[in-house]
Design a protein around this motif. Structure first.
Motif, PDB file in Angstrom:
ATOM      1  N   HIS A 106     -19.614 -16.571   5.304  1.00  0.00           N
ATOM      2  CA  HIS A 106     -19.786 -17.033   3.923  1.00  0.00           C
ATOM      3  C   HIS A 106     -20.210 -15.881   3.011  1.00  0.00           C
ATOM      4  CE1 HIS A 106     -19.727 -21.365   5.107  1.00  0.00           C
ATOM      5  NE2 HIS A 106     -20.163 -20.851   6.248  1.00  0.00           N
ATOM      6  N   PRO A 107     -19.320 -14.914   2.768  1.00  0.00           N
ATOM      7  CA  PRO A 107     -19.664 -13.886   1.783  1.00  0.00           C
ATOM      8  C   PRO A 107     -19.845 -14.523   0.416  1.00  0.00           C
ATOM      9  CG  PRO A 107     -17.352 -13.738   2.391  1.00  0.00           C
ATOM     10  CD  PRO A 107     -17.978 -14.730   3.317  1.00  0.00           C
ATOM     11  N   VAL A 108     -20.393 -13.746  -0.505  1.00  0.00           N
ATOM     12  CA  VAL A 108     -20.807 -14.299  -1.785  1.00  0.00           C
ATOM     13  C   VAL A 108     -19.652 -14.929  -2.572  1.00  0.00           C
ATOM     14  CG1 VAL A 108     -20.577 -12.124  -3.045  1.00  0.00           C
ATOM     15  CG2 VAL A 108     -22.236 -13.832  -3.821  1.00  0.00           C
ATOM     16  N   ASP A 109     -18.413 -14.497  -2.319  1.00  0.00           N
ATOM     17  CA  ASP A 109     -17.297 -14.980  -3.132  1.00  0.00           C
ATOM     18  C   ASP A 109     -16.375 -15.958  -2.418  1.00  0.00           C
ATOM     19  OD1 ASP A 109     -16.407 -13.100  -1.389  1.00  0.00           O
ATOM     20  OD2 ASP A 109     -15.018 -12.145  -2.783  1.00  0.00           O
ATOM     21  N   GLY A 110     -16.823 -16.519  -1.283  1.00  0.00           N
ATOM     22  CA  GLY A 110     -15.971 -17.503  -0.637  1.00  0.00           C
ATOM     23  C   GLY A 110     -16.255 -17.649   0.843  1.00  0.00           C
ATOM     24  N   VAL A 111     -15.380 -18.379   1.515  1.00  0.00           N
ATOM     25  CA  VAL A 111     -15.526 -18.632   2.947  1.00  0.00           C
ATOM     26  C   VAL A 111     -14.270 -18.132   3.647  1.00  0.00           C
ATOM     27  CG1 VAL A 111     -15.848 -20.392   4.716  1.00  0.00           C
ATOM     28  CG2 VAL A 111     -16.942 -20.664   2.482  1.00  0.00           C
ATOM     29  N   VAL A 112     -14.467 -17.325   4.686  1.00  0.00           N
ATOM     30  CA  VAL A 112     -13.343 -16.778   5.450  1.00  0.00           C
ATOM     31  C   VAL A 112     -13.711 -16.794   6.928  1.00  0.00           C
ATOM     32  CG1 VAL A 112     -12.463 -15.290   3.601  1.00  0.00           C
ATOM     33  CG2 VAL A 112     -14.196 -14.412   5.181  1.00  0.00           C
ATOM     34  N   SER A 113     -12.727 -16.615   7.779  1.00  0.00           N
ATOM     35  CA  SER A 113     -13.019 -16.505   9.208  1.00  0.00           C
ATOM     36  C   SER A 113     -13.766 -15.199   9.475  1.00  0.00           C
ATOM     37  CB  SER A 113     -11.722 -16.532  10.016  1.00  0.00           C
ATOM     38  OG  SER A 113     -10.985 -15.332   9.804  1.00  0.00           O
ATOM     39  N   ASN A 114     -14.494 -15.158  10.568  1.00  0.00           N
ATOM     40  CA  ASN A 114     -15.181 -13.926  10.944  1.00  0.00           C
ATOM     41  C   ASN A 114     -14.200 -12.768  11.102  1.00  0.00           C
ATOM     42  OD1 ASN A 114     -17.805 -14.932  10.973  1.00  0.00           O
ATOM     43  ND2 ASN A 114     -17.752 -15.465  13.144  1.00  0.00           N
ATOM     44  N   ASP A 115     -13.017 -13.068  11.635  1.00  0.00           N
ATOM     45  CA  ASP A 115     -12.026 -12.010  11.808  1.00  0.00           C
ATOM     46  C   ASP A 115     -11.638 -11.400  10.467  1.00  0.00           C
ATOM     47  OD1 ASP A 115      -9.957 -10.675  13.707  1.00  0.00           O
ATOM     48  OD2 ASP A 115      -8.749 -11.412  12.031  1.00  0.00           O
ATOM     49  N   LEU A 116     -11.357 -12.246   9.475  1.00  0.00           N
ATOM     50  CA  LEU A 116     -10.978 -11.740   8.158  1.00  0.00           C
ATOM     51  C   LEU A 116     -12.152 -11.056   7.467  1.00  0.00           C
ATOM     52  CD1 LEU A 116      -8.631 -14.542   6.776  1.00  0.00           C
ATOM     53  CD2 LEU A 116      -8.011 -12.239   7.541  1.00  0.00           C
ATOM     54  N   TYR A 117     -13.340 -11.587   7.659  1.00  0.00           N
ATOM     55  CA  TYR A 117     -14.523 -10.949   7.070  1.00  0.00           C
ATOM     56  C   TYR A 117     -14.707  -9.544   7.634  1.00  0.00           C
ATOM     57  CZ  TYR A 117     -19.431  -9.743   6.486  1.00  0.00           C
ATOM     58  OH  TYR A 117     -20.600  -9.063   6.224  1.00  0.00           O
ATOM     59  N   LEU A 118     -14.542  -9.387   8.943  1.00  0.00           N
ATOM     60  CA  LEU A 118     -14.693  -8.070   9.561  1.00  0.00           C
ATOM     61  C   LEU A 118     -13.600  -7.117   9.086  1.00  0.00           C
ATOM     62  CD1 LEU A 118     -15.756  -9.069  13.172  1.00  0.00           C
ATOM     63  CD2 LEU A 118     -17.135  -7.796  11.497  1.00  0.00           C
ATOM     64  N   ARG A 119     -12.402  -7.621   8.881  1.00  0.00           N
ATOM     65  CA  ARG A 119     -11.334  -6.773   8.341  1.00  0.00           C
ATOM     66  C   ARG A 119     -11.684  -6.311   6.931  1.00  0.00           C
ATOM     67  NH1 ARG A 119      -6.676  -7.042  11.455  1.00  0.00           N
ATOM     68  NH2 ARG A 119      -6.732  -8.704  13.013  1.00  0.00           N
ATOM     69  N   ARG A 120     -12.239  -7.221   6.168  1.00  0.00           N
ATOM     70  CA  ARG A 120     -12.619  -6.895   4.791  1.00  0.00           C
ATOM     71  C   ARG A 120     -13.704  -5.828   4.753  1.00  0.00           C
ATOM     72  NH1 ARG A 120     -14.826 -11.378   0.455  1.00  0.00           N
ATOM     73  NH2 ARG A 120     -16.198 -10.017  -0.728  1.00  0.00           N
ATOM     74  N   VAL A 121     -14.768  -6.018   5.524  1.00  0.00           N
ATOM     75  CA  VAL A 121     -15.861  -5.035   5.546  1.00  0.00           C
ATOM     76  C   VAL A 121     -15.369  -3.703   6.095  1.00  0.00           C
ATOM     77  CG1 VAL A 121     -18.136  -4.492   6.474  1.00  0.00           C
ATOM     78  CG2 VAL A 121     -17.626  -6.820   5.742  1.00  0.00           C
ATOM     79  N   ALA A 122     -14.559  -3.756   7.145  1.00  0.00           N
ATOM     80  CA  ALA A 122     -14.029  -2.530   7.750  1.00  0.00           C
ATOM     81  C   ALA A 122     -13.226  -1.728   6.736  1.00  0.00           C
ATOM     82  CB  ALA A 122     -13.151  -2.878   8.955  1.00  0.00           C
ATOM     83  N   THR A 123     -12.340  -2.413   6.026  1.00  0.00           N
ATOM     84  CA  THR A 123     -11.489  -1.742   5.045  1.00  0.00           C
ATOM     85  C   THR A 123     -12.330  -1.138   3.926  1.00  0.00           C
ATOM     86  OG1 THR A 123      -9.664  -3.251   5.557  1.00  0.00           O
ATOM     87  CG2 THR A 123      -9.557  -2.085   3.459  1.00  0.00           C
ATOM     88  N   ASP A 124     -13.305  -1.891   3.455  1.00  0.00           N
ATOM     89  CA  ASP A 124     -14.168  -1.391   2.389  1.00  0.00           C
ATOM     90  C   ASP A 124     -14.972  -0.179   2.865  1.00  0.00           C
ATOM     91  OD1 ASP A 124     -15.197  -1.660  -0.319  1.00  0.00           O
ATOM     92  OD2 ASP A 124     -17.088  -2.239   0.611  1.00  0.00           O
ATOM     93  N   LEU A 125     -15.529  -0.253   4.061  1.00  0.00           N
ATOM     94  CA  LEU A 125     -16.292   0.879   4.593  1.00  0.00           C
ATOM     95  C   LEU A 125     -15.421   2.127   4.711  1.00  0.00           C
ATOM     96  CD1 LEU A 125     -18.519  -0.649   7.428  1.00  0.00           C
ATOM     97  CD2 LEU A 125     -19.296   0.309   5.252  1.00  0.00           C
ATOM     98  N   LEU A 126     -14.175   1.943   5.123  1.00  0.00           N
ATOM     99  CA  LEU A 126     -13.289   3.089   5.287  1.00  0.00           C
ATOM    100  C   LEU A 126     -12.987   3.743   3.945  1.00  0.00           C
ATOM    101  CD1 LEU A 126     -11.777   4.581   7.532  1.00  0.00           C
ATOM    102  CD2 LEU A 126      -9.801   3.108   7.083  1.00  0.00           C
ATOM    103  N   VAL A 127     -12.649   2.931   2.958  1.00  0.00           N
ATOM    104  CA  VAL A 127     -12.352   3.467   1.622  1.00  0.00           C
ATOM    105  C   VAL A 127     -13.590   4.125   1.012  1.00  0.00           C
ATOM    106  CG1 VAL A 127     -11.686   2.854  -0.738  1.00  0.00           C
ATOM    107  CG2 VAL A 127     -10.463   1.853   1.208  1.00  0.00           C
ATOM    108  N   GLN A 128     -14.744   3.458   1.132  1.00  0.00           N
ATOM    109  CA  GLN A 128     -15.966   4.025   0.558  1.00  0.00           C
ATOM    110  C   GLN A 128     -16.398   5.288   1.309  1.00  0.00           C
ATOM    111  OE1 GLN A 128     -16.321   2.847  -2.150  1.00  0.00           O
ATOM    112  NE2 GLN A 128     -15.841   0.666  -2.099  1.00  0.00           N
ATOM    113  N   ALA A 129     -16.126   5.342   2.615  1.00  0.00           N
ATOM    114  CA  ALA A 129     -16.444   6.545   3.385  1.00  0.00           C
ATOM    115  C   ALA A 129     -15.629   7.731   2.873  1.00  0.00           C
ATOM    116  CB  ALA A 129     -16.184   6.320   4.864  1.00  0.00           C
TER     117      ALA A 129
END
Length: 197
Positions: A106-129
């Protein structure tokens, strides 16, 4: 590549950059408008720290923008930053490995599966890195498999999710470009950007 594996690969790359940040670089400008290195690391650390809680099904508010008035999480000593990051990284990676990919986060902007949430965080971390690496004068080449998986995830979204200070319109990119170049362009990041600090 599932979300947990992608998260692990992207986290490893982000960790490699974090370990190179020196105290005198915290004021360097970054590709994120109005954010310096300190702000970007604060955001990344905040996002990473929330991972175990969100994977456990809790609803938490994760601030997208560090406030100038708020007490920052980044210590002046880079060695302390590395230690703080590693604690958060270890907890997040363990939680990711143990999470049921089909359960809901349950991220702040909606509800997603754990798999999709991890993909989202992973992608963001990579770009921000990449942004962080560039801001401290470091080159970062993405793991090719992780870059492709992150790009495939982000390209399928109606629009990529970014903190306000990092939001940028996608840049034109050749279809023959590398997955890293296409991912960065999707997030409005130019490979020619250099810190002026």
């Amino acid at each position: 590549m599932d979300g947990a594996e992608l998260f692990s690969k992207c986290l490893a790359q982000a960790t490699g950059v974090i370990r190179q940040v020196r105290p005198e670089q915290l004021a360097n400008v970054t590709p994120c408008t109005d954010w310096h290195v300190r702000d970007l690391v604060d955001y990344m650390l905040s996002e990473l720290t929330a991972v175990p809680t969100l994977l456990a099904g809790a609803v938490v508010e994760v601030a997208d923008l560090p406030s100038d008035e708020a007490e920052t999480t980044v210590d002046e000593a880079a060695v302390d930053l590395s230690a703080e990051w590693q604690l958060a990284a270890d907890a997040a990676e363990l939680a990711a490995a143990e999470a049921d990919p089909d359960e809901l986060a349950h991220p702040v902007d909606g509800v997603v599966s754990n798999d999709l949430y991890l993909r989202r965080v992973a992608t963001d971390l990579l770009v921000q890195a990449w942004g962080l690496a560039t801001a401290i004068g470091m080159s970062l080449s993405f793991d090719p498999g992780a870059a492709q998986a992150a790009y495939d995830y982000a390209a399928a979204l109606p629009s990529v999710v970014q903190p306000e200070a990092c939001a940028a319109e996608p840049l034109p990119i050749a279809s023959t470009a590398s997955a890293q170049a296409k991912l960065l362009a999707l997030y409005g990041r130019s490979p020619t950007w250099r810190s002026t600090s």
